[in-house]
Design a protein around this motif. Sequence first.
Motif, short mmCIF file in Angstrom:
data_model
loop_
_atom_site.label_atom_id
_atom_site.label_comp_id
_atom_site.label_asym_id
_atom_site.label_seq_id
_atom_site.Cartn_x
_atom_site.Cartn_y
_atom_site.Cartn_z
N UNK A 243 103.00 20.68 10.81
CA UNK A 243 102.89 20.73 12.27
C UNK A 243 101.83 21.71 12.71
N UNK A 244 101.73 22.84 12.01
CA UNK A 244 100.72 23.85 12.34
C UNK A 244 99.31 23.32 12.08
N UNK A 245 99.15 22.56 11.01
CA UNK A 245 97.84 21.94 10.72
C UNK A 245 97.40 21.06 11.89
N UNK A 246 98.30 20.21 12.36
CA UNK A 246 97.98 19.31 13.47
C UNK A 246 97.64 20.09 14.73
N UNK B 155 91.19 23.26 17.82
CA UNK B 155 89.78 23.48 17.48
C UNK B 155 88.90 22.35 17.99
N UNK B 156 89.41 21.12 17.91
CA UNK B 156 88.63 19.96 18.34
C UNK B 156 88.42 19.93 19.85
N UNK B 157 89.41 20.34 20.61
CA UNK B 157 89.34 20.21 22.08
C UNK B 157 88.81 21.46 22.78
N UNK B 158 88.97 22.62 22.15
CA UNK B 158 88.61 23.87 22.82
C UNK B 158 87.12 24.21 22.72
N UNK B 159 86.51 23.92 21.57
CA UNK B 159 85.15 24.40 21.32
C UNK B 159 84.12 23.29 21.45
N UNK B 160 82.97 23.65 21.99
CA UNK B 160 81.85 22.71 22.18
C UNK B 160 80.66 23.17 21.35
N UNK C 113 89.98 27.56 12.17
CA UNK C 113 91.19 26.91 12.65
C UNK C 113 91.43 25.57 11.96
N UNK C 114 90.35 24.92 11.52
CA UNK C 114 90.50 23.66 10.81
C UNK C 114 90.90 23.86 9.35
N UNK C 115 90.27 24.82 8.69
CA UNK C 115 90.46 24.96 7.25
C UNK C 115 91.65 25.83 6.87
N UNK C 116 91.94 26.87 7.65
CA UNK C 116 93.00 27.82 7.26
C UNK C 116 94.37 27.16 7.11
#
Length: 252
Positions: free
Chosen positions: A77-80, A86-91, A101-104
């Motif tokens: 759940x934490x992975x998702x 990370x996908x929605x917050x950063x441009x 945030x993706x790899x950890x």
Amino acid sequence: MLTCLITSTIMFISSATAHLMHQKSHLCHMTCFLCDFGGISFNGFGAAFMQTFMSGPIWYYKALEPYLLPIIGLQSALCCLLNSLAQTKYKRPYPPIKRFLQFAPCGALWIFTILPLFINYLMNEPDGFQISYGYHFCHIFTFLAGAAFFALDFPQRYFPGRLDFFGQGHNIFHVCVFFVVYFQFKACYTDFVTNRDLIAQTRQEPNVYICFLSLSVLISYYFYMIRSFYKMIKHNFDQEGNLKITKEIKSK
């Protein structure tokens, strides 16, 4: 193994759908990859469960058995959650925190998945539990290779414009993921056949209803997360699914 077969199949379906449909619009791109992150996290749950059950030392599995599903469920759940954030917050240009945030969380779940192998190796296979290290090594190597190609943008960073459609790191990453799943299944099946009597004597057979309930809860959670993040970002897009700020800049 059936649990992992279900989760890996859903991962490949969600990944293939995301990569086929994401070009329709920017909003579609974001939504598709939110679904992809759910599939990846779901597969992490199945792989961790299968490998701990099939390849974990007897004492290790007995100590974890009451808590195994909650531990890997929370990690999944934490992975998702963190990948979606990370996908929605950063441009673009993406800051290093996006990759973290993706790899950890994915890395933490994967380390938990392979931990029984290292325990077996360092303790010289306690209780006579024999592990097919060759297949497990192939699984670990292909996972690390795929992660490296994905994280380092290799080899396309050295050949700009030449590998846009085929041969870039993201293509190689997906080929590696396929072989990761293949070698995981091969390794765990071999471990099961080799240690069938020990597993039957020392481990309680997983309850089908509890496994089904766990998968259902996770799938419901993924749909909730996807819908929540979709509602968070939807106001940034016009009716055609394009970013409003991009359209404003083009009009100027």
